[in-house]
Design a protein around this motif. Structure first.
Motif, mmCIF file in Angstrom:
data_model
loop_
_atom_site.group_PDB
_atom_site.id
_atom_site.type_symbol
_atom_site.label_atom_id
_atom_site.label_comp_id
_atom_site.label_asym_id
_atom_site.label_seq_id
_atom_site.Cartn_x
_atom_site.Cartn_y
_atom_site.Cartn_z
ATOM 1 N N LEU A 82 32.429 -17.321 69.802
ATOM 2 C CA LEU A 82 33.620 -16.829 70.482
ATOM 3 C C LEU A 82 33.329 -16.458 71.932
ATOM 4 N N SER A 83 32.142 -16.786 72.399
ATOM 5 C CA SER A 83 31.737 -16.543 73.779
ATOM 6 C C SER A 83 31.525 -17.895 74.467
ATOM 7 N N PRO A 84 31.572 -17.929 75.798
ATOM 8 C CA PRO A 84 31.415 -19.212 76.519
ATOM 9 C C PRO A 84 29.956 -19.646 76.598
ATOM 10 N N ILE A 85 29.372 -19.892 75.429
ATOM 11 C CA ILE A 85 27.954 -20.238 75.360
ATOM 12 C C ILE A 85 27.761 -21.705 74.999
ATOM 13 N N LEU A 86 28.392 -22.120 73.922
ATOM 14 C CA LEU A 86 28.206 -23.473 73.400
ATOM 15 C C LEU A 86 29.392 -24.381 73.655
ATOM 16 N N TRP A 87 30.490 -23.815 74.163
ATOM 17 C CA TRP A 87 31.667 -24.631 74.461
ATOM 18 C C TRP A 87 32.437 -24.014 75.622
ATOM 19 N N ASP A 88 33.176 -24.880 76.320
ATOM 20 C CA ASP A 88 33.913 -24.471 77.501
ATOM 21 C C ASP A 88 35.287 -23.958 77.091
ATOM 22 N N THR A 89 35.486 -22.650 77.173
ATOM 23 C CA THR A 89 36.731 -22.041 76.711
ATOM 24 C C THR A 89 37.926 -22.403 77.598
ATOM 25 N N SER A 90 37.680 -22.882 78.811
ATOM 26 C CA SER A 90 38.786 -23.262 79.691
ATOM 27 C C SER A 90 39.517 -24.501 79.182
ATOM 28 N N ARG A 91 38.932 -25.194 78.204
ATOM 29 C CA ARG A 91 39.570 -26.384 77.628
ATOM 30 C C ARG A 91 40.595 -26.040 76.551
ATOM 31 N N LEU A 92 40.741 -24.759 76.237
ATOM 32 C CA LEU A 92 41.734 -24.372 75.245
ATOM 33 C C LEU A 92 43.128 -24.771 75.709
ATOM 34 N N PRO A 93 43.955 -25.255 74.797
ATOM 35 C CA PRO A 93 45.287 -25.752 75.195
ATOM 36 C C PRO A 93 46.223 -24.660 75.702
ATOM 37 N N VAL A 94 45.984 -23.417 75.281
ATOM 38 C CA VAL A 94 46.848 -22.310 75.693
ATOM 39 C C VAL A 94 45.990 -21.280 76.425
ATOM 40 N N GLU A 95 46.372 -20.968 77.664
ATOM 41 C CA GLU A 95 45.571 -20.054 78.474
ATOM 42 C C GLU A 95 45.471 -18.666 77.863
ATOM 43 N N SER A 96 46.514 -18.243 77.148
ATOM 44 C CA SER A 96 46.504 -16.907 76.549
ATOM 45 C C SER A 96 45.394 -16.757 75.513
ATOM 46 N N LEU A 97 44.986 -17.873 74.886
ATOM 47 C CA LEU A 97 43.896 -17.809 73.912
ATOM 48 C C LEU A 97 42.582 -17.455 74.604
ATOM 49 N N GLU A 98 42.360 -18.011 75.788
ATOM 50 C CA GLU A 98 41.155 -17.673 76.532
ATOM 51 C C GLU A 98 41.198 -16.217 76.981
ATOM 52 N N ASN A 99 42.383 -15.735 77.339
ATOM 53 C CA ASN A 99 42.518 -14.331 77.748
ATOM 54 C C ASN A 99 42.163 -13.390 76.602
ATOM 55 N N ILE A 100 42.483 -13.795 75.373
ATOM 56 C CA ILE A 100 42.115 -12.989 74.204
ATOM 57 C C ILE A 100 40.600 -12.973 74.027
ATOM 58 N N LEU A 101 39.980 -14.141 74.213
ATOM 59 C CA LEU A 101 38.520 -14.210 74.099
ATOM 60 C C LEU A 101 37.839 -13.367 75.163
ATOM 61 N N LYS A 102 38.488 -13.190 76.302
ATOM 62 C CA LYS A 102 37.901 -12.405 77.386
ATOM 63 C C LYS A 102 37.845 -10.914 77.082
ATOM 64 N N LEU A 103 38.503 -10.497 76.012
ATOM 65 C CA LEU A 103 38.382 -9.105 75.593
ATOM 66 C C LEU A 103 36.965 -8.803 75.111
ATOM 67 N N ASN A 104 36.229 -9.844 74.775
ATOM 68 C CA ASN A 104 34.829 -9.729 74.403
ATOM 69 C C ASN A 104 34.015 -9.448 75.671
ATOM 70 N N PRO A 105 33.370 -8.295 75.796
ATOM 71 C CA PRO A 105 32.631 -7.971 77.026
ATOM 72 C C PRO A 105 31.492 -8.940 77.334
ATOM 73 N N PHE A 106 30.961 -9.604 76.314
ATOM 74 C CA PHE A 106 29.890 -10.569 76.564
ATOM 75 C C PHE A 106 30.419 -11.802 77.284
ATOM 76 N N PHE A 107 31.690 -12.069 77.137
ATOM 77 C CA PHE A 107 32.326 -13.157 77.877
ATOM 78 C C PHE A 107 32.172 -12.887 79.374
ATOM 79 N N TYR A 108 32.476 -11.654 79.764
ATOM 80 C CA TYR A 108 32.391 -11.250 81.177
ATOM 81 C C TYR A 108 30.969 -11.395 81.701
ATOM 82 N N LEU A 109 29.999 -10.942 80.934
ATOM 83 C CA LEU A 109 28.609 -10.941 81.383
ATOM 84 C C LEU A 109 28.022 -12.345 81.433
#
Length: 269
Positions: A192-219
Protein backbone atom coordinates in the motif's frame (compact mmCIF):
# COMPACT_ATOMS: atom_id res chain seq x y z
CA UNK A 1 1.78 16.10 28.48
CA UNK A 2 4.70 18.35 27.53
CA UNK A 3 6.46 17.40 30.75
CA UNK A 4 6.30 13.72 29.76
CA UNK A 5 7.62 14.51 26.28
CA UNK A 6 10.52 16.52 27.68
CA UNK A 7 11.47 13.67 30.04
CA UNK A 8 11.50 11.12 27.22
CA UNK A 9 13.65 13.38 25.03
CA UNK A 10 15.97 14.10 27.96
CA UNK A 11 16.53 10.37 28.47
CA UNK A 12 17.52 9.94 24.81
CA UNK A 13 20.17 12.67 25.09
CA UNK A 14 21.47 11.66 28.52
CA UNK A 15 21.89 8.02 27.56
CA UNK A 16 23.00 8.53 23.95
CA UNK A 17 26.40 6.92 24.56
CA UNK A 18 24.67 3.87 26.04
CA UNK A 19 22.31 3.71 23.04
CA UNK A 20 25.26 3.66 20.64
CA UNK A 21 27.10 0.98 22.63
CA UNK A 22 24.02 -1.24 22.84
CA UNK A 23 23.30 -0.77 19.12
CA UNK A 24 26.85 -1.76 18.17
CA UNK A 25 26.66 -4.79 20.43
CA UNK A 26 23.41 -5.88 18.77
CA UNK A 27 24.86 -5.53 15.28
CA UNK A 28 27.99 -7.47 16.27
CA UNK A 29 26.15 -10.25 18.08
CA UNK A 30 23.29 -10.71 15.65
CA UNK A 31 25.16 -12.95 13.18
CA UNK A 32 28.11 -13.96 15.36
CA UNK A 33 27.47 -17.71 15.00
CA UNK A 34 26.87 -17.54 11.21
CA UNK A 35 29.66 -18.29 8.73
CA UNK A 36 28.87 -15.23 6.59
CA UNK A 37 28.53 -13.04 9.67
CA UNK A 38 27.20 -9.54 9.04
CA UNK A 39 27.05 -10.22 5.30
CA UNK A 40 23.60 -11.67 5.98
CA UNK A 41 22.52 -8.07 6.62
CA UNK A 42 22.86 -7.58 2.87
CA UNK A 43 22.38 -11.07 1.40
CA UNK A 44 18.77 -11.25 2.61
CA UNK A 45 17.74 -7.88 1.11
CA UNK A 46 19.53 -8.70 -2.17
CA UNK A 47 17.52 -11.90 -2.51
CA UNK A 48 14.28 -10.00 -1.84
CA UNK A 49 15.23 -7.30 -4.34
CA UNK A 50 15.81 -9.96 -7.00
CA UNK A 51 12.45 -11.61 -6.34
CA UNK A 52 10.51 -8.32 -6.34
CA UNK A 53 12.21 -7.15 -9.54
CA UNK A 54 11.45 -10.46 -11.27
CA UNK A 55 7.78 -10.49 -10.21
CA UNK A 56 6.89 -6.81 -10.43
CA UNK A 57 9.47 -5.52 -12.90
CA UNK A 58 9.58 -8.31 -15.47
CA UNK A 59 6.39 -10.23 -14.70
CA UNK A 60 3.79 -7.51 -14.20
CA UNK A 61 5.41 -4.56 -16.01
CA UNK A 62 7.30 -6.41 -18.72
CA UNK A 63 10.42 -4.39 -18.00
CA UNK A 64 8.73 -1.01 -18.66
CA UNK A 65 10.27 1.99 -16.87
CA UNK A 66 8.46 4.34 -14.52
CA UNK A 67 8.58 7.57 -16.50
CA UNK A 68 12.22 7.93 -17.55
CA UNK A 69 13.56 5.83 -14.68
CA UNK A 70 14.24 2.09 -15.11
CA UNK A 71 11.85 0.16 -12.87
CA UNK A 72 14.74 -1.59 -11.11
CA UNK A 73 16.16 1.74 -9.91
CA UNK A 74 12.72 3.15 -9.09
CA UNK A 75 11.98 0.08 -7.00
CA UNK A 76 15.35 0.24 -5.22
CA UNK A 77 14.63 3.80 -4.09
CA UNK A 78 11.53 2.51 -2.32
CA UNK A 79 12.78 -0.84 -1.05
CA UNK A 80 15.95 0.39 0.64
CA UNK A 81 14.08 2.76 2.98
CA UNK A 82 11.52 0.00 3.56
CA UNK A 83 14.24 -2.47 4.56
CA UNK A 84 15.02 0.02 7.34
CA UNK A 85 11.45 1.00 8.23
CA UNK A 86 9.90 -2.45 8.57
CA UNK A 87 12.42 -4.16 10.90
CA UNK A 88 12.87 -0.99 12.95
CA UNK A 89 9.13 -0.81 13.63
CA UNK A 90 8.66 -4.51 14.34
CA UNK A 91 11.80 -4.92 16.45
CA UNK A 92 11.41 -1.55 18.15
CA UNK A 93 7.83 -2.39 19.10
CA UNK A 94 8.98 -5.63 20.70
CA UNK A 95 12.08 -4.13 22.34
CA UNK A 96 10.59 -3.34 25.76
CA UNK A 97 8.84 -6.70 26.11
CA UNK A 98 11.99 -8.62 25.15
CA UNK A 99 14.33 -6.74 27.51
CA UNK A 100 12.22 -5.54 30.42
CA UNK A 101 12.86 -8.67 32.49
CA UNK A 102 16.61 -7.95 32.32
CA UNK A 103 16.42 -4.26 33.22
CA UNK A 104 13.42 -4.17 35.57
CA UNK A 105 15.59 -4.29 38.71
CA UNK A 106 17.98 -1.62 37.46
CA UNK A 107 17.68 2.13 37.19
CA UNK A 108 17.37 1.79 33.44
CA UNK A 109 15.40 4.11 31.12
CA UNK A 110 13.28 1.69 29.09
CA UNK A 111 12.41 4.50 26.68
CA UNK A 112 15.80 4.07 25.01
CA UNK A 113 15.18 0.42 24.07
CA UNK A 114 13.21 1.25 20.88
CA UNK A 115 15.88 3.81 19.98
CA UNK A 116 18.57 1.14 20.26
CA UNK A 117 16.75 -0.95 17.64
CA UNK A 118 16.42 2.02 15.30
CA UNK A 119 20.10 2.93 15.63
CA UNK A 120 21.28 -0.67 15.17
CA UNK A 121 19.27 -0.96 11.94
CA UNK A 122 20.51 2.42 10.70
CA UNK A 123 24.04 1.15 10.00
CA UNK A 124 22.73 -1.10 7.23
CA UNK A 125 20.39 1.62 5.99
CA UNK A 126 23.14 4.20 5.48
CA UNK A 127 25.39 1.64 3.82
CA UNK A 128 22.64 0.64 1.38
CA UNK A 129 21.79 4.28 0.67
CA UNK A 130 25.42 4.88 -0.27
CA UNK A 131 25.37 1.82 -2.53
CA UNK A 132 22.14 3.12 -4.09
CA UNK A 133 23.76 6.46 -4.92
CA UNK A 134 26.65 4.63 -6.61
CA UNK A 135 24.23 2.45 -8.61
CA UNK A 136 22.28 5.53 -9.75
CA UNK A 137 25.48 7.17 -10.97
CA UNK A 138 26.50 3.98 -12.81
CA UNK A 139 23.13 4.15 -14.60
CA UNK A 140 23.84 7.75 -15.57
CA UNK A 141 21.46 9.33 -13.05
CA UNK A 142 23.40 12.02 -11.22
CA UNK A 143 22.40 13.90 -8.07
CA UNK A 144 20.62 17.22 -8.53
CA UNK A 145 19.96 20.09 -6.14
CA UNK A 146 16.98 18.08 -4.85
CA UNK A 147 19.35 15.71 -3.05
CA UNK A 148 19.72 18.24 -0.23
CA UNK A 149 16.20 17.19 0.78
CA UNK A 150 17.68 14.02 2.20
CA UNK A 151 18.77 16.26 5.07
CA UNK A 152 15.07 16.75 5.73
CA UNK A 153 13.52 13.39 4.86
CA UNK A 154 16.01 11.10 6.61
CA UNK A 155 15.80 12.92 9.97
CA UNK A 156 12.01 12.99 9.48
CA UNK A 157 12.10 9.22 9.03
CA UNK A 158 14.08 8.74 12.25
CA UNK A 159 11.78 11.05 14.20
CA UNK A 160 8.67 9.22 13.05
CA UNK A 161 10.17 5.83 13.82
CA UNK A 162 11.14 7.02 17.29
CA UNK A 163 7.66 8.41 17.97
CA UNK A 164 5.89 5.32 16.66
CA UNK A 165 8.07 2.72 18.40
CA UNK A 166 7.85 4.60 21.70
CA UNK A 167 4.06 4.20 21.64
CA UNK A 168 4.08 0.83 19.94
CA UNK A 169 6.57 -0.77 22.36
CA UNK A 170 4.29 0.16 25.25
CA UNK A 171 1.18 -1.22 23.55
CA UNK A 172 3.03 -4.37 22.57
CA UNK A 173 4.05 -4.97 26.18
CA UNK A 174 0.54 -4.39 27.54
CA UNK A 175 -1.29 -6.36 24.82
CA UNK A 176 0.79 -9.07 23.12
CA UNK A 177 -1.77 -9.51 20.35
CA UNK A 178 -0.77 -6.04 19.18
CA UNK A 179 2.66 -7.31 18.08
CA UNK A 180 1.09 -9.94 15.84
CA UNK A 181 -1.27 -7.34 14.40
CA UNK A 182 1.64 -4.99 13.71
CA UNK A 183 3.61 -7.65 11.84
CA UNK A 184 0.61 -8.40 9.64
CA UNK A 185 0.01 -4.69 9.05
CA UNK A 186 3.62 -4.12 7.97
CA UNK A 187 3.34 -6.86 5.37
CA UNK A 188 0.20 -5.17 4.05
CA UNK A 189 1.76 -1.69 4.02
CA UNK A 190 4.52 -2.92 1.71
CA UNK A 191 1.89 -3.15 -1.02
CA UNK A 192 0.00 0.00 0.00
CA UNK A 193 3.09 2.21 -0.25
CA UNK A 194 4.79 3.50 -3.44
CA UNK A 195 7.48 0.84 -3.30
CA UNK A 196 6.68 -1.88 -5.81
CA UNK A 197 4.13 -0.07 -7.97
CA UNK A 198 3.41 3.44 -9.18
CA UNK A 199 0.33 4.68 -7.32
CA UNK A 200 -0.13 7.58 -9.76
CA UNK A 201 -1.46 5.02 -12.27
CA UNK A 202 -4.60 4.50 -10.20
CA UNK A 203 -7.70 5.32 -12.26
CA UNK A 204 -9.17 7.55 -9.54
CA UNK A 205 -7.01 10.24 -7.94
CA UNK A 206 -8.95 10.05 -4.67
CA UNK A 207 -7.67 6.48 -4.18
CA UNK A 208 -4.09 7.74 -4.19
CA UNK A 209 -5.07 10.47 -1.72
CA UNK A 210 -6.35 7.75 0.63
CA UNK A 211 -3.06 5.87 0.32
CA UNK A 212 -1.24 9.09 1.21
CA UNK A 213 -2.72 8.89 4.69
CA UNK A 214 0.01 6.31 5.24
CA UNK A 215 2.97 8.34 6.63
CA UNK A 216 5.45 5.99 4.95
CA UNK A 217 4.04 7.13 1.62
CA UNK A 218 5.25 10.65 2.45
CA UNK A 219 8.71 9.51 3.52
CA UNK A 220 9.41 6.99 0.75
CA UNK A 221 8.15 9.22 -2.04
CA UNK A 222 10.10 12.11 -0.54
CA UNK A 223 13.36 10.15 -0.53
CA UNK A 224 12.71 9.10 -4.12
CA UNK A 225 12.00 12.70 -5.15
CA UNK A 226 15.26 13.74 -3.50
CA UNK A 227 17.27 11.21 -5.49
CA UNK A 228 15.74 11.71 -8.95
CA UNK A 229 14.71 15.36 -8.73
CA UNK A 230 10.96 15.16 -8.33
CA UNK A 231 9.76 18.10 -6.26
CA UNK A 232 10.40 19.99 -3.03
CA UNK A 233 8.69 18.96 0.17
CA UNK A 234 7.26 22.46 0.68
CA UNK A 235 5.35 22.19 -2.59
CA UNK A 236 2.78 20.10 -0.67
CA UNK A 237 2.33 22.10 2.54
CA UNK A 238 -0.94 20.42 3.58
CA UNK A 239 0.55 16.93 3.26
CA UNK A 240 3.69 18.02 5.13
CA UNK A 241 1.57 19.57 7.89
CA UNK A 242 -0.46 16.34 8.12
CA UNK A 243 2.68 14.23 8.50
CA UNK A 244 4.11 16.36 11.30
CA UNK A 245 0.79 16.69 13.11
CA UNK A 246 0.45 12.91 13.05
CA UNK A 247 4.05 12.40 14.21
CA UNK A 248 3.69 14.87 17.08
CA UNK A 249 0.39 13.32 18.19
CA UNK A 250 1.88 9.81 18.21
CA UNK A 251 4.93 11.01 20.14
CA UNK A 252 2.95 12.85 22.82
CA UNK A 253 0.56 9.95 23.30
CA UNK A 254 3.52 7.54 23.33
CA UNK A 255 5.37 9.56 25.99
CA UNK A 256 2.30 9.69 28.23
CA UNK A 257 1.49 5.98 28.00
CA UNK A 258 5.12 4.88 28.34
CA UNK A 259 5.74 6.85 31.52
CA UNK A 260 2.40 5.83 32.97
CA UNK A 261 2.94 2.09 32.57
CA UNK A 262 6.69 1.51 32.61
CA UNK A 263 6.92 0.98 36.36
CA UNK A 264 4.49 -1.91 35.96
CA UNK A 265 5.80 -3.47 32.74
CA UNK A 266 6.88 -6.60 34.60
CA UNK A 267 3.25 -7.23 35.59
CA UNK A 268 2.41 -7.77 31.92
CA UNK A 269 5.23 -10.20 31.12
Amino acid sequence: MLKDAKLILKEQFLYWDLIIRMAKFEVKGKYEIHYLGSLWEYVGPLIQIGIYWFVFGLGLRGGQPVGDIPFFLWMLMGLIPWFFISPSLVQGSNSVHSKVALVSKMNFPTSILPTVKIVSNSYKFFTMMLILLIVLILYGIYPTIYIVQLLYYIPSLFIFLFAFTLLSSTLSTLVRDYQMLLQSTMRMLLYLSPILWDTSRLPVESLENILKLNPFFYLIQGIRDSLIGGKWFFEEPIYTLYFWALTLTIFLFGAITHLRFRKNFMDYI
